[in-house]
Scaffold this motif. Structure first.
Motif, PDB file in Angstrom:
ATOM      1  N   LEU A 199       0.795  -1.256   0.027  1.00  0.00           N
ATOM      2  CA  LEU A 199       0.046   0.033  -0.073  1.00  0.00           C
ATOM      3  C   LEU A 199       1.020   1.181  -0.010  1.00  0.00           C
ATOM      4  O   LEU A 199       0.619   2.344  -0.495  1.00  0.00           O
ATOM      5  CB  LEU A 199      -0.881  -0.156   1.170  1.00  0.00           C
ATOM      6  CG  LEU A 199      -1.953  -1.001   1.133  1.00  0.00           C
ATOM      7  CD1 LEU A 199      -3.016  -1.126   2.328  1.00  0.00           C
ATOM      8  CD2 LEU A 199      -2.768  -1.138   0.078  1.00  0.00           C
ATOM      9  N   ALA A 200       2.030   1.313   0.764  1.00  0.00           N
ATOM     10  CA  ALA A 200       2.920   2.229   0.322  1.00  0.00           C
ATOM     11  C   ALA A 200       3.398   2.444  -1.101  1.00  0.00           C
ATOM     12  O   ALA A 200       3.436   3.775  -1.245  1.00  0.00           O
ATOM     13  CB  ALA A 200       4.281   1.970   1.273  1.00  0.00           C
ATOM     14  N   GLN A 201       3.481   1.524  -1.622  1.00  0.00           N
ATOM     15  CA  GLN A 201       3.643   1.748  -3.016  1.00  0.00           C
ATOM     16  C   GLN A 201       2.592   2.335  -3.968  1.00  0.00           C
ATOM     17  O   GLN A 201       2.667   3.081  -4.670  1.00  0.00           O
ATOM     18  CB  GLN A 201       4.340   0.521  -3.712  1.00  0.00           C
ATOM     19  CG  GLN A 201       4.626   0.409  -5.302  1.00  0.00           C
ATOM     20  CD  GLN A 201       5.276  -0.923  -5.715  1.00  0.00           C
ATOM     21  OE1 GLN A 201       5.108  -2.107  -4.723  1.00  0.00           O
ATOM     22  NE2 GLN A 201       5.328  -0.844  -6.940  1.00  0.00           N
ATOM     23  N   ALA A 202       1.367   1.639  -3.561  1.00  0.00           N
ATOM     24  CA  ALA A 202       0.190   2.174  -4.199  1.00  0.00           C
ATOM     25  C   ALA A 202      -0.095   3.372  -3.954  1.00  0.00           C
ATOM     26  O   ALA A 202      -0.561   4.325  -4.885  1.00  0.00           O
ATOM     27  CB  ALA A 202      -0.964   1.513  -3.807  1.00  0.00           C
ATOM     28  N   ALA A 203       0.265   4.114  -2.803  1.00  0.00           N
ATOM     29  CA  ALA A 203       0.021   5.337  -2.155  1.00  0.00           C
ATOM     30  C   ALA A 203       0.997   6.487  -3.216  1.00  0.00           C
ATOM     31  O   ALA A 203       0.386   7.540  -3.618  1.00  0.00           O
ATOM     32  CB  ALA A 203       0.184   5.746  -0.789  1.00  0.00           C
ATOM     33  N   ARG A 204       2.038   6.075  -3.334  1.00  0.00           N
ATOM     34  CA  ARG A 204       2.821   6.722  -4.321  1.00  0.00           C
ATOM     35  C   ARG A 204       2.584   6.838  -5.826  1.00  0.00           C
ATOM     36  O   ARG A 204       2.818   7.741  -6.466  1.00  0.00           O
ATOM     37  CB  ARG A 204       4.462   6.136  -4.181  1.00  0.00           C
ATOM     38  CG  ARG A 204       5.110   6.375  -2.783  1.00  0.00           C
ATOM     39  CD  ARG A 204       6.693   5.944  -3.074  1.00  0.00           C
ATOM     40  NE  ARG A 204       6.683   4.662  -3.270  1.00  0.00           N
ATOM     41  CZ  ARG A 204       7.044   3.855  -2.381  1.00  0.00           C
ATOM     42  NH1 ARG A 204       6.773   3.932  -0.933  1.00  0.00           N
ATOM     43  NH2 ARG A 204       7.366   2.213  -2.610  1.00  0.00           N
ATOM     44  N   THR A 205       1.970   5.804  -6.326  1.00  0.00           N
ATOM     45  CA  THR A 205       1.496   5.896  -7.607  1.00  0.00           C
ATOM     46  C   THR A 205       0.125   6.310  -7.755  1.00  0.00           C
ATOM     47  O   THR A 205      -0.460   6.363  -8.803  1.00  0.00           O
ATOM     48  CB  THR A 205       1.366   4.371  -8.162  1.00  0.00           C
ATOM     49  OG1 THR A 205       0.639   3.674  -7.556  1.00  0.00           O
ATOM     50  CG2 THR A 205       2.919   3.872  -8.307  1.00  0.00           C
ATOM     51  N   GLY A 206      -0.565   6.959  -6.614  1.00  0.00           N
ATOM     52  CA  GLY A 206      -1.944   7.430  -6.795  1.00  0.00           C
ATOM     53  C   GLY A 206      -3.017   6.305  -6.869  1.00  0.00           C
ATOM     54  O   GLY A 206      -4.156   6.912  -7.079  1.00  0.00           O
ATOM     55  N   THR A 238      -6.860   5.419  -2.664  1.00  0.00           N
ATOM     56  CA  THR A 238      -7.880   6.457  -2.555  1.00  0.00           C
ATOM     57  C   THR A 238      -8.409   6.647  -1.147  1.00  0.00           C
ATOM     58  O   THR A 238      -9.153   7.756  -0.915  1.00  0.00           O
ATOM     59  CB  THR A 238      -8.865   6.609  -3.450  1.00  0.00           C
ATOM     60  OG1 THR A 238      -9.482   5.143  -2.887  1.00  0.00           O
ATOM     61  CG2 THR A 238      -8.231   6.401  -4.994  1.00  0.00           C
ATOM     62  N   GLN A 239      -7.862   5.870  -0.239  1.00  0.00           N
ATOM     63  CA  GLN A 239      -8.403   5.957   1.171  1.00  0.00           C
ATOM     64  C   GLN A 239      -7.415   5.728   2.416  1.00  0.00           C
ATOM     65  O   GLN A 239      -6.573   5.119   1.930  1.00  0.00           O
ATOM     66  CB  GLN A 239      -9.573   5.123   1.645  1.00  0.00           C
ATOM     67  CG  GLN A 239      -9.396   3.580   1.257  1.00  0.00           C
ATOM     68  CD  GLN A 239     -10.666   2.726   1.740  1.00  0.00           C
ATOM     69  OE1 GLN A 239     -11.522   3.105   2.701  1.00  0.00           O
ATOM     70  NE2 GLN A 239     -10.533   1.719   1.199  1.00  0.00           N
ATOM     71  N   PRO A 240      -7.328   6.386   3.241  1.00  0.00           N
ATOM     72  CA  PRO A 240      -6.429   6.299   4.236  1.00  0.00           C
ATOM     73  C   PRO A 240      -6.563   5.013   4.941  1.00  0.00           C
ATOM     74  O   PRO A 240      -7.715   4.372   5.183  1.00  0.00           O
ATOM     75  CB  PRO A 240      -6.544   7.131   5.352  1.00  0.00           C
ATOM     76  CG  PRO A 240      -8.183   7.553   5.254  1.00  0.00           C
ATOM     77  CD  PRO A 240      -8.377   7.422   3.797  1.00  0.00           C
ATOM     78  N   VAL A 241      -5.225   4.337   5.390  1.00  0.00           N
ATOM     79  CA  VAL A 241      -5.371   3.093   5.798  1.00  0.00           C
ATOM     80  C   VAL A 241      -4.326   2.941   7.192  1.00  0.00           C
ATOM     81  O   VAL A 241      -3.377   3.928   7.190  1.00  0.00           O
ATOM     82  CB  VAL A 241      -4.701   1.956   4.945  1.00  0.00           C
ATOM     83  CG1 VAL A 241      -4.346   0.781   5.571  1.00  0.00           C
ATOM     84  CG2 VAL A 241      -5.537   1.801   4.034  1.00  0.00           C
ATOM     85  N   ARG A 242      -4.747   2.376   8.182  1.00  0.00           N
ATOM     86  CA  ARG A 242      -4.003   2.111   9.201  1.00  0.00           C
ATOM     87  C   ARG A 242      -3.599   0.708   9.651  1.00  0.00           C
ATOM     88  O   ARG A 242      -4.445  -0.189   9.660  1.00  0.00           O
ATOM     89  CB  ARG A 242      -4.709   2.748  10.711  1.00  0.00           C
ATOM     90  CG  ARG A 242      -3.813   2.633  11.941  1.00  0.00           C
ATOM     91  CD  ARG A 242      -4.605   3.303  13.046  1.00  0.00           C
ATOM     92  NE  ARG A 242      -4.243   4.552  12.807  1.00  0.00           N
ATOM     93  CZ  ARG A 242      -5.049   5.676  13.471  1.00  0.00           C
ATOM     94  NH1 ARG A 242      -6.100   5.332  14.525  1.00  0.00           N
ATOM     95  NH2 ARG A 242      -4.899   6.943  12.909  1.00  0.00           N
TER      96      ARG A 242
END
Length: 401
Positions: free
Chosen positions: A119-126, A129-133
């Protein structure tokens, strides 16, 4: 998605084996916490340690996302059990006597770590779309559970929905066991102590015969409690230790019983202590014994929310059912039963809807019984990749906080 997960799979299996070789008990998971913190920091994440120094939470928030959006949470428990590892045929056997990852928490931890990396990689590529803990929780095996440590530290603030899996050695790898409603049971610990004047066995009428009294408590309390409570609540009192006396001709002055009370329903969990106190008082009065009961509240049942179970099923089916991989031939979701085991994931569900699923870890054609909390417990490590892909899919495609 599958390519991303497989890129981490060898690392995650090695990580799991390292944890398996170095198990740490509840609230002693300093090495485990350090390894997790170092790996997630290397991935550009910012873990937050819990105040006790073990366990952590990690938030992944897509850039530009409006503040206040509900978080989708994934939980792993990181502690081991105080038992010996009885496996002798694997290179990752525990190196510490009396400690073993015999419940699969090393697998849960590796899955949530892998989820964080994907998910860190997915956040960088956009793509996220929702925050994760991500929650790495200590002391699940220590009643009433390290989940309360997480909650006290604010770990559930802002969480809109929470997911977890637990290894199930009765479910084949590549399958997920699901149940709406209660999937585990309440579990409390109790210690009953009796005291009275002892003496010679030749003159029992001058004493309080505590051996007889404690024997009556052990024999009479379980059926009496069952008759006083609704049988649909599934209340079960089982003793695990009885102790009294030191010589055959001496009536002792002290006796003890220890056991557990397990309940299938919240109503039974709430009512059992009061009824048990009443029953103990009556038996103690009959035998002229003084008594104290240390009733240690454990955890309530895990009650899975229907919407979260639906998300689990949708994600599992969409990712694996038509994948063409022989590991996932046939249905990938199956019904599972409520167990009498306790799980502190229940505390999280008092703060947000969520669900606990049973992740298949049994190797196909396995002939060795590897039940939970046994020294021979082990898993088919392909379950780690399945868990990461399932969680990442929930965060990216099928889960809603």
């Amino acid at each position: 998605m599958r390519a991303r997960v497989r890129a981490y799979e060898a690392e995650l299996i090695a990580f799991r084996r390292d944890l398996h070789r170095h198990p740490e008990l509840g609230r002693q998971e300093f090495r485990t916490t350090r390894l997790l913190r170092e790996r997630m920091s290397a991935a550009g994440l910012s873990p937050r340690l819990l105040p006790g120094g073990t366990g952590m939470t990690v938030d992944i928030v897509p850039p530009g996302l409006e503040s206040g959006a509900p978080l989708l949470a994934f939980r792993a428990d990181i502690d081991a059990l105080p038992i010996d590892d009885a496996k002798s045929d694997v290179p990752y056997r525990s190196t510490l006597p009396g400690r073993a990852h015999a419940c699969g928490h090393d697998v849960h931890t590796s899955i949530v770590l892998g989820t964080a990396l994907v998910l860190a990689q997915a956040a960088r590529t956009g793509e996220l779309t929702q925050p994760v803990r991500l929650i790495f929780q200590p002391a699940e095996e220590v009643m009433p559970g390290g989940a309360l440590d997480v909650i006290k530290a604010g770990g559930m603030e802002g969480v809109g929905r929470i997911f977890a899996v637990h290894c199930d050695p009765k479910v084949t790898v590549g399958r997920l066991g699901l149940k709406t409603g209660a999937i585990t049971s309440a579990c409390d610990l109790l210690t009953l102590k009796l005291d009275g004047p002892g003496g010679h066995t030749a003159r029992p009428y001058l004493t309080t015969d505590l051996v007889t009294a404690i024997a009556r408590m052990a024999a009479d309390l379980p059926p009496a409690l069952a008759r006083r409570l609704d049988p649909r609540w599934g209340v079960s009192l089982v003793w695990g230790r009885i102790a009294s006396g030191s010589a055959p001709n001496v009536i002792p002055q002290h006796a003890e019983l220890e056991g557990t009370v397990r309940c299938l329903e919240l109503a039974g969990w709430r009512e059992a202590p009061e009824v048990l106190h009443e029953l103990i008082a009556k038996i103690a009065e009959t035998h002229r014994a003084k008594w104290t009961l240390d009733y240690h509240r454990g955890v309530p049942p895990v009650v899975n929310e229907a919407g979260t179970i639906a998300q689990f099923e949708t994600a599992m089916t969409a990712r694996f059912e038509a994948s063409g991989d022989p590991l996932f031939s046939g249905p990938v979701v199956e019904d599972t039963e409520q167990s009498l085991g306790g799980e502190d994931f229940s505390w999280y569900l008092e703060h947000a809807p969520g669900a606990l699923a049973r992740l298949g870890v049994r190797a196909p054609h396995e002939t060795v019984d590897r039940d939970l909390h046994q020294g021979r417990f082990d898993v088919d490590e392909r379950a780690i990749g399945v868990g990461v892909e399932l969680f990442a899919s929930l965060a990216l495609e099928h889960g809603r906080a």
